[in-house]
Scaffold this motif. Sequence first.
Motif, PDB file in Angstrom:
ATOM      1  N   GLY A 243       0.845  -1.195   0.000  1.00  0.00           N
ATOM      2  CA  GLY A 243       0.000   0.000   0.000  1.00  0.00           C
ATOM      3  C   GLY A 243       0.869   1.228   0.000  1.00  0.00           C
ATOM      4  O   GLY A 243       1.993   1.202  -0.509  1.00  0.00           O
ATOM      5  N   THR A 244       0.352   2.288   0.603  1.00  0.00           N
ATOM      6  CA  THR A 244       1.056   3.559   0.575  1.00  0.00           C
ATOM      7  C   THR A 244       2.276   3.564   1.479  1.00  0.00           C
ATOM      8  O   THR A 244       3.298   4.132   1.145  1.00  0.00           O
ATOM      9  N   ASP A 497      -2.467   5.920  -5.458  1.00  0.00           N
ATOM     10  CA  ASP A 497      -1.446   5.917  -4.394  1.00  0.00           C
ATOM     11  C   ASP A 497      -0.076   5.521  -4.953  1.00  0.00           C
ATOM     12  O   ASP A 497       0.168   5.640  -6.139  1.00  0.00           O
ATOM     13  N   ASP A 498       0.812   5.050  -4.101  1.00  0.00           N
ATOM     14  CA  ASP A 498       2.179   4.744  -4.539  1.00  0.00           C
ATOM     15  C   ASP A 498       2.370   3.290  -4.934  1.00  0.00           C
ATOM     16  O   ASP A 498       3.487   2.780  -4.930  1.00  0.00           O
ATOM     17  N   VAL A 499       1.270   2.627  -5.238  1.00  0.00           N
ATOM     18  CA  VAL A 499       1.384   1.235  -5.665  1.00  0.00           C
ATOM     19  C   VAL A 499       1.667   1.210  -7.163  1.00  0.00           C
ATOM     20  O   VAL A 499       1.073   1.967  -7.926  1.00  0.00           O
ATOM     21  N   ILE A 500       2.597   0.357  -7.564  1.00  0.00           N
ATOM     22  CA  ILE A 500       2.847   0.194  -8.996  1.00  0.00           C
ATOM     23  C   ILE A 500       2.582  -1.259  -9.384  1.00  0.00           C
ATOM     24  O   ILE A 500       2.487  -2.138  -8.526  1.00  0.00           O
ATOM     25  N   ARG A 506       1.919  -6.604  -7.866  1.00  0.00           N
ATOM     26  CA  ARG A 506       1.656  -5.356  -7.155  1.00  0.00           C
ATOM     27  C   ARG A 506       2.796  -5.046  -6.183  1.00  0.00           C
ATOM     28  O   ARG A 506       3.102  -5.850  -5.315  1.00  0.00           O
ATOM     29  N   LEU A 507       3.386  -3.880  -6.331  1.00  0.00           N
ATOM     30  CA  LEU A 507       4.523  -3.511  -5.486  1.00  0.00           C
ATOM     31  C   LEU A 507       4.326  -2.108  -4.941  1.00  0.00           C
ATOM     32  O   LEU A 507       3.745  -1.247  -5.599  1.00  0.00           O
ATOM     33  N   GLY A 508       4.843  -1.891  -3.740  1.00  0.00           N
ATOM     34  CA  GLY A 508       4.767  -0.561  -3.148  1.00  0.00           C
ATOM     35  C   GLY A 508       6.084   0.162  -3.376  1.00  0.00           C
ATOM     36  O   GLY A 508       7.140  -0.355  -3.035  1.00  0.00           O
ATOM     37  N   THR A 509       6.010   1.362  -3.970  1.00  0.00           N
ATOM     38  CA  THR A 509       7.271   2.079  -4.222  1.00  0.00           C
ATOM     39  C   THR A 509       7.948   2.466  -2.899  1.00  0.00           C
ATOM     40  O   THR A 509       9.160   2.564  -2.832  1.00  0.00           O
ATOM     41  N   ARG A 510       7.137   2.663  -1.850  1.00  0.00           N
ATOM     42  CA  ARG A 510       7.735   3.050  -0.557  1.00  0.00           C
ATOM     43  C   ARG A 510       8.595   1.932   0.025  1.00  0.00           C
ATOM     44  O   ARG A 510       9.616   2.186   0.646  1.00  0.00           O
ATOM     45  N   ASN A 521      25.485   4.262   1.353  1.00  0.00           N
ATOM     46  CA  ASN A 521      25.842   5.485   0.622  1.00  0.00           C
ATOM     47  C   ASN A 521      24.636   6.168  -0.037  1.00  0.00           C
ATOM     48  O   ASN A 521      24.789   6.906  -0.996  1.00  0.00           O
ATOM     49  N   ILE A 522      23.448   5.892   0.446  1.00  0.00           N
ATOM     50  CA  ILE A 522      22.282   6.577  -0.126  1.00  0.00           C
ATOM     51  C   ILE A 522      21.708   7.557   0.899  1.00  0.00           C
ATOM     52  O   ILE A 522      21.371   7.180   2.028  1.00  0.00           O
ATOM     53  N   ALA A 523      21.593   8.802   0.478  1.00  0.00           N
ATOM     54  CA  ALA A 523      21.053   9.820   1.383  1.00  0.00           C
ATOM     55  C   ALA A 523      19.542   9.928   1.229  1.00  0.00           C
ATOM     56  O   ALA A 523      18.798   9.979   2.205  1.00  0.00           O
ATOM     57  N   GLU A 524      19.079   9.929  -0.015  1.00  0.00           N
ATOM     58  CA  GLU A 524      17.650  10.122  -0.252  1.00  0.00           C
ATOM     59  C   GLU A 524      17.270   9.447  -1.562  1.00  0.00           C
ATOM     60  O   GLU A 524      18.077   9.401  -2.497  1.00  0.00           O
ATOM     61  N   VAL A 525      16.036   8.973  -1.642  1.00  0.00           N
ATOM     62  CA  VAL A 525      15.646   8.274  -2.867  1.00  0.00           C
ATOM     63  C   VAL A 525      14.150   8.431  -3.137  1.00  0.00           C
ATOM     64  O   VAL A 525      13.342   8.555  -2.211  1.00  0.00           O
ATOM     65  N   ALA A 526      13.809   8.432  -4.418  1.00  0.00           N
ATOM     66  CA  ALA A 526      12.397   8.385  -4.810  1.00  0.00           C
ATOM     67  C   ALA A 526      12.255   7.295  -5.872  1.00  0.00           C
ATOM     68  O   ALA A 526      13.097   7.188  -6.767  1.00  0.00           O
ATOM     69  N   VAL A 527      11.214   6.479  -5.732  1.00  0.00           N
ATOM     70  CA  VAL A 527      10.959   5.434  -6.723  1.00  0.00           C
ATOM     71  C   VAL A 527       9.586   5.689  -7.341  1.00  0.00           C
ATOM     72  O   VAL A 527       8.621   5.974  -6.623  1.00  0.00           O
TER      73      VAL A 527
END
Length: 624
Positions: A243-244, A497-500, A506-510, A521-527
Amino acid sequence: MSAYKTFHERSIKDPQSFWAEQAQLIEWFKPFDQVLEYSKPPFAKWYVGGKTNLCHNAVDRHLKTQADARALVAVSTETDQEKVYTFKELHTEVNRMAAILKDQGVAKGDRVLIYMPMIAEACFAMLACARIGAIHSVVFGGFASHSLASRIDDAKPKMVISAEAGARGGKAVPYKPLLDEAIQLATHKPDHVLIVDRRLVEFTKVVGRDLDYATERAKHMDAQVPCEHMDATDPSYILYTSGTTGKPKGVQRDTGGYAVALAASMKYIYGGQAGETMFTTSDIGWVVGHSYIIYGPLINGMATIMYEGTPLRPDAGIWWKLVQDYKVSVMFSAPTAARVLKKQDPAFLTKYDLSSLRSIFLAGEPLDEPTATWLHGAVNKPIVDNYWQTETGWPMLALQRGVEVMPHKFGSPGVPVYGYNMKLLDDATGAELGADQKGVVAIEGPLPPGCMQTVWGDDERFVKTYWQAVPGKMVYSTFDWGIKDKDGYFFILGRTDDVINVAGHRLGTREIEESISSHPNIAEVAVVGVEDKLKGQVAVGFAIPKDANKTETLEAEVMKTVDSQLGAVARPARVYIVNALPKTRSGKIVRRSLQAIAEGRDPGDLSTMEDQTVLAQIKTIMGK
Ligand code: PRX
């Protein structure tokens, strides 16, 4: 009024009598006192006072009439095995599995986690749980240790049933090390792990915890384990879905309502007959597998095919060969699979006798017109789109040929299914929309039988997530955008919502974002989900490194992190290493602008964006 309209209207206006009638499609140990109890919306209780059992309806009940008929066909093109179980043989195996569970102290209400490939024992395991009233939680084999661990901690299984390995594309895919790691990561520890040893890979055993299926089975060859008399409202299983938020939700399903809903769907939607064979090409780890590989066809007295392998091995004719060999009458797949087959030599489709096949059902993702047209042209059978979710367990929108044969419209899964009071609502006001207006697809309560009862262990989350998403009205939100034409046909336009939806998975990008962020080594990410010709959508990540000097292998490392934590199924197609993400002045990442760029669309109004140059930089990095 058309037969469909009358049928649907009756199901909404008089659910008590409508569903009392459908309840006759299954067997009850004790009749119910009340069809629907809805004194505490949105919690609907179906068939209150009734006692039944899913395994009894799927297996035992057919022993009287068709004990020697085919029940389960387990085909693996990975291990070159093909085995047919009659209802009698399935009954025997399920009894043995149930005896193993009982022997280990598993009782009614206990949870059992099933992490298995598409082998017959997975079917025995699910049915054995249902038989003794244990609640199964099947986890898709493509998920890895972190996904498994969070499900173990949420469901707290007393026992885990697994295999040492699955196989795909000619290669063994080890399960056991991932399971061991998951149990180590989890706070809750199952008492026992039952392992089906397929002799595909070597594995280590945890002494005292791990049990060997063949050894245990040998102790219970003549086992007779009676079906537990379950209350219709007792939970039958939990199935986690995205979900979200990052934390997957445990969709909890009942017993009686689910059995009735599936039986009715076989009659009115899928049109299968007892004695025939159904071939659903999904996996038991998804809802389509629960409803239409295992329970639906078997409850209906049909044989079901469990297929381990890809649609392309040994060649692209394999599915059609199975249709011919087992005289499949009903087939169920996903548009992605059809798109994969479409790329192959068309001769594979004319090579086999498909005369037994009546229709092919497709669900799980939007069905595009070229694919539908191609498949229809290739097999010359009706291609029936149907729309539903893990939460509902069976279709919400479909053409219901068992009620009335209605015209098909390209791009539409059809009209609301009986029992579902479907609405299209304005997402800002909750007002009901007219024809051709885009809104949120919602259901007015009560949800019909077979739909989720609640979120496992979290009634509040069930109410908050699903019933308070649309302002001004307590309705169930599907989190899908839709539109309805003047004839009442719905068109689904994607998630709110953020489901792809990657290849119907069905996958949640979050969840994917959380996994990527765990890389040091990852500071911030958006999928975001990005349109893909074959898979419908793929996940694409945009990540800011902590140390910008160490990025040479970062994308590959991040992919590996996702692989090992969530599983290959969640691996993004690309993770672009960027130096900034598009944000609003209040600091929110504007994911839709990233999606637009990745899809080569105009990102639209960017006036609320803090730094207007960020998108241009990202475009350059992407080579767009
Ligand atoms: O967005 C919708 C899409 O898949 C989501 C549900 O996925 P899942 O829980 O995995 O259940 C799949 C059961 C078939 C929906 O919210 N979806 C499902 N079917 C369709 C669809 N989108 C368009 N057309 C469909 N037929």
